[in-house]
Design a protein around this motif. Structure first.
Motif, PDB file in Angstrom:
ATOM      1  N   LYS A  58      27.243  58.543 128.969  1.00 28.43           N
ATOM      2  CA  LYS A  58      26.828  57.987 129.797  1.00 28.43           C
ATOM      3  C   LYS A  58      28.227  58.264 130.951  1.00 28.43           C
ATOM      4  CE  LYS A  58      23.630  57.088 134.090  1.00 28.43           C
ATOM      5  NZ  LYS A  58      22.489  55.859 134.184  1.00 28.43           N
ATOM      6  N   SER A  59      28.655  57.242 130.601  1.00 30.22           N
ATOM      7  CA  SER A  59      30.046  56.982 131.765  1.00 30.22           C
ATOM      8  C   SER A  59      31.200  57.390 130.859  1.00 30.22           C
ATOM      9  CB  SER A  59      29.884  55.321 132.005  1.00 30.22           C
ATOM     10  OG  SER A  59      29.890  54.540 130.095  1.00 30.22           O
ATOM     11  N   LEU A  60      31.393  58.185 129.710  1.00 26.97           N
ATOM     12  CA  LEU A  60      32.125  58.422 128.909  1.00 26.97           C
ATOM     13  C   LEU A  60      33.288  57.011 128.892  1.00 26.97           C
ATOM     14  CD1 LEU A  60      32.813  61.733 130.240  1.00 26.97           C
ATOM     15  CD2 LEU A  60      31.836  61.119 127.969  1.00 26.97           C
ATOM     16  N   ARG A  61      32.965  55.696 128.895  1.00 23.37           N
ATOM     17  CA  ARG A  61      33.561  54.709 128.866  1.00 23.37           C
ATOM     18  C   ARG A  61      33.664  53.966 127.711  1.00 23.37           C
ATOM     19  NH1 ARG A  61      37.529  53.783 133.064  1.00 23.37           N
ATOM     20  NH2 ARG A  61      36.219  54.104 135.359  1.00 23.37           N
ATOM     21  N   PRO A  62      34.456  53.106 126.830  1.00 19.88           N
ATOM     22  CA  PRO A  62      34.415  52.553 125.956  1.00 19.88           C
ATOM     23  C   PRO A  62      33.546  51.831 126.140  1.00 19.88           C
ATOM     24  CG  PRO A  62      36.469  51.567 127.108  1.00 19.88           C
ATOM     25  CD  PRO A  62      35.659  52.564 127.776  1.00 19.88           C
ATOM     26  N   ALA A  63      32.394  51.067 124.812  1.00 21.06           N
ATOM     27  CA  ALA A  63      31.880  50.250 124.565  1.00 21.06           C
ATOM     28  C   ALA A  63      31.612  49.443 122.962  1.00 21.06           C
ATOM     29  CB  ALA A  63      30.238  51.170 123.711  1.00 21.06           C
ATOM     30  N   ALA A  64      32.426  49.667 122.913  1.00 15.38           N
ATOM     31  CA  ALA A  64      32.796  49.164 121.723  1.00 15.38           C
ATOM     32  C   ALA A  64      33.831  49.394 120.840  1.00 15.38           C
ATOM     33  CB  ALA A  64      31.763  48.758 120.361  1.00 15.38           C
ATOM     34  N   ALA A  65      34.331  48.964 119.456  1.00 15.98           N
ATOM     35  CA  ALA A  65      35.780  49.499 119.529  1.00 15.98           C
ATOM     36  C   ALA A  65      36.003  48.545 118.090  1.00 15.98           C
ATOM     37  CB  ALA A  65      37.577  49.466 119.760  1.00 15.98           C
ATOM     38  N   ARG A  66      36.746  49.240 117.312  1.00 15.99           N
ATOM     39  CA  ARG A  66      37.384  48.322 116.112  1.00 15.99           C
ATOM     40  C   ARG A  66      38.528  48.710 115.375  1.00 15.99           C
ATOM     41  NH1 ARG A  66      32.200  46.740 111.803  1.00 15.99           N
ATOM     42  NH2 ARG A  66      31.552  45.117 113.586  1.00 15.99           N
ATOM     43  N   TYR A  67      38.884  47.979 115.164  1.00 17.23           N
ATOM     44  CA  TYR A  67      41.252  48.478 114.294  1.00 17.23           C
ATOM     45  C   TYR A  67      41.402  48.027 112.803  1.00 17.23           C
ATOM     46  CZ  TYR A  67      45.887  48.696 114.978  1.00 17.23           C
ATOM     47  OH  TYR A  67      47.154  49.416 114.282  1.00 17.23           O
ATOM     48  N   TYR A  68      41.628  48.892 111.994  1.00 17.79           N
ATOM     49  CA  TYR A  68      41.981  48.601 110.388  1.00 17.79           C
ATOM     50  C   TYR A  68      42.734  48.485 110.585  1.00 17.79           C
ATOM     51  CZ  TYR A  68      36.556  49.053 110.937  1.00 17.79           C
ATOM     52  OH  TYR A  68      35.340  49.305 110.410  1.00 17.79           O
ATOM     53  N   ILE A  69      43.842  47.668 109.532  1.00 20.49           N
ATOM     54  CA  ILE A  69      45.337  48.109 108.967  1.00 20.49           C
ATOM     55  C   ILE A  69      44.960  48.250 107.594  1.00 20.49           C
ATOM     56  CG2 ILE A  69      47.681  47.477 108.829  1.00 20.49           C
ATOM     57  CD1 ILE A  69      46.808  46.060 111.858  1.00 20.49           C
ATOM     58  N   PHE A  70      45.612  48.822 107.443  1.00 20.62           N
ATOM     59  CA  PHE A  70      45.367  49.290 105.482  1.00 20.62           C
ATOM     60  C   PHE A  70      46.711  48.277 105.094  1.00 20.62           C
ATOM     61  CE2 PHE A  70      43.053  53.110 105.777  1.00 20.62           C
ATOM     62  CZ  PHE A  70      41.398  52.065 106.400  1.00 20.62           C
ATOM     63  N   PRO A  71      46.862  46.982 104.218  1.00 17.93           N
ATOM     64  CA  PRO A  71      48.574  46.381 104.289  1.00 17.93           C
ATOM     65  C   PRO A  71      48.817  47.416 103.425  1.00 17.93           C
ATOM     66  CG  PRO A  71      46.546  44.879 104.404  1.00 17.93           C
ATOM     67  CD  PRO A  71      46.047  45.824 104.257  1.00 17.93           C
ATOM     68  N   GLU A  72      48.317  48.070 102.573  1.00 19.63           N
ATOM     69  CA  GLU A  72      48.791  47.920 100.782  1.00 19.63           C
ATOM     70  C   GLU A  72      50.684  49.543 101.563  1.00 19.63           C
ATOM     71  OE1 GLU A  72      49.123  50.183  96.684  1.00 19.63           O
ATOM     72  OE2 GLU A  72      46.704  48.787  97.397  1.00 19.63           O
ATOM     73  N   GLU A  73      49.697  50.338 102.610  1.00 23.36           N
ATOM     74  CA  GLU A  73      49.614  51.877 102.931  1.00 23.36           C
ATOM     75  C   GLU A  73      50.871  50.680 104.183  1.00 23.36           C
ATOM     76  OE1 GLU A  73      45.888  52.768 101.127  1.00 23.36           O
ATOM     77  OE2 GLU A  73      46.661  51.265 101.844  1.00 23.36           O
ATOM     78  N   ALA A  74      50.173  50.502 104.866  1.00 23.76           N
ATOM     79  CA  ALA A  74      51.165  49.983 105.964  1.00 23.76           C
ATOM     80  C   ALA A  74      52.757  49.815 105.540  1.00 23.76           C
ATOM     81  CB  ALA A  74      50.779  48.758 107.253  1.00 23.76           C
ATOM     82  N   ALA A  75      52.241  48.780 104.414  1.00 24.84           N
ATOM     83  CA  ALA A  75      53.551  48.531 104.185  1.00 24.84           C
ATOM     84  C   ALA A  75      54.941  49.102 103.092  1.00 24.84           C
ATOM     85  CB  ALA A  75      53.046  47.190 102.134  1.00 24.84           C
ATOM     86  N   ALA A  76      54.294  50.340 102.955  1.00 21.31           N
ATOM     87  CA  ALA A  76      55.064  51.554 102.548  1.00 21.31           C
ATOM     88  C   ALA A  76      55.526  51.775 104.179  1.00 21.31           C
ATOM     89  CB  ALA A  76      54.204  52.905 102.162  1.00 21.31           C
ATOM     90  N   GLY A  77      55.591  51.453 104.807  1.00 21.32           N
ATOM     91  CA  GLY A  77      56.785  52.115 106.690  1.00 21.32           C
ATOM     92  C   GLY A  77      55.634  53.070 106.816  1.00 21.32           C
ATOM     93  N   GLY A  78      56.156  53.769 108.018  1.00 18.04           N
ATOM     94  CA  GLY A  78      56.003  54.970 108.145  1.00 18.04           C
ATOM     95  C   GLY A  78      56.517  54.916 109.835  1.00 18.04           C
TER      96      GLY A  78
END
Length: 213
Positions: A58-78
Motif C-alpha cells: 500500500k505505502s511502498l515503504r519498507p516494513a522489514a529488512a534483513r542483511y546477510y554476509i557470507f564470511p567465506e565468500e566475502a573473504a575473497a574480496g570484491g
C-alpha cells in the motif's frame, strides 16, 4: 540458530534521500507484502552479501529488512568489500550461504511474500537459484521507458521504442526520480535494496504493471 540473528536494534531509523524512515518491523498487515532483493558479488562472481527488504504494497515503504554476509565468500574480496560493514539499520547476519538462503526463504514465506523485485533483476535471480520458486520482477523494465516513466526528460537519449540508451543505473535513476543530484549509491546490498524500493515508490506505478521475468 543463524549466527548474528536476533532482535532488531533500537531505535531502528536511518536516512535515505533525505527522508527519515521509522523502525523497520512488520506492523499491522495492510494489502500485503513484496520483497526487494540486492546482491553483491566477490571477484569470483560469488554472492558475498544479500540485502532483502519487505515492502508494504500500500505505502511502498519498507516494513522489514534483513542483511546477510557470507564470511567465506566475502573473504575473497570484491569491488565493494569496503562497504560490507556500513552501519546498516539491521544487524548483519553472518552465515554460510546454505544457512542464509534457508533463513531468507523462511522469512519471506512467513510474511506471505511471493513476489521479488530488483533493479536488473536477471542478475540477482541468476545468482540466487534458491529463490527461483518466487515470481521475479525487474524494476528497470518500468523505469527506463518513456511510456511508463514520465520523469524521463525530453532531452534524454532514447531509442524509438522509448527505451533509454544510457545513464539508467540505480544512481542516475534515483537522481532523476527524486530530484536529489547529490545522491550516491553505496553498493552495500541492504542500502541498495532500500534504494530500489524507493525507485518503485517514486515511479508511482501499481505493482501489477511490472512484468515477470
Amino acid at each position: 540458530g543463524i549466527p548474528g540473528r536476533g532482535a532488531f536494534p533500537q531505535p531502528l531509523s536511518f536516512r535515505l534521500l533525505g527522508s527519515l524512515y521509522a523502525k523497520i518491523e512488520i506492523q499491522e498487515k495492510t494489502m500485503g507484502y513484496f520483497g526487494v532483493i540486492d546482491t553483491e558479488t566477490n571477484w569470483f562472481d560469488q554472492v558475498m552479501s544479500i540485502g532483502a527488504v519487505i515492502g508494504d504494497e500500500k505505502s511502498l515503504r519498507p516494513a522489514a529488512a534483513r542483511y546477510y554476509i557470507f564470511p567465506e565468500e566475502a573473504a575473497a574480496g570484491g569491488m565493494y568489500e569496503s562497504v560490507l560493514l556500513l552501519d546498516t539499520p539491521v544487524r548483519p547476519i553472518y552465515a554460510s550461504r546454505a544457512e542464509a538462503m534457508a533463513d531468507l526463504g523462511d522469512w519471506l514465506t512467513k510474511n506471505a511474500v511471493t513476489s521479488l523485485f530488483a533493479y536488473n533483476a536477471g542478475f540477482d535471480k541468476n545468482h540466487l537459484p534458491e529463490l527461483g520458486h518466487f515470481s521475479w520482477f525487474d524494476i528497470m523494465r518500468i523505469a527506463i521507458y518513456r511510456q511508463s516513466n514520465p520523469k524521463i526528460p525530453d532531452w534524454a537519449d532514447c531509442f524509438s521504442t522509448g527505451r533509454m540508451k544510457r545513464n539508467y543505473g540505480v544512481e542516475p535513476m534515483l537522481r532523476l526520480l527524486s530530484g536529489n543530484g547529490d545522491y550516491r549509491e553505496t553498493h552495500n546490498a541492504l542500502f541498495d535494496a532500500l534504494d530500489e524500493l524507493e525507485i518503485i515508490r517514486l515511479l508511482e506505478k501499481p505493482l501489477r504493471d511490472y512484468i515477470p521475468l
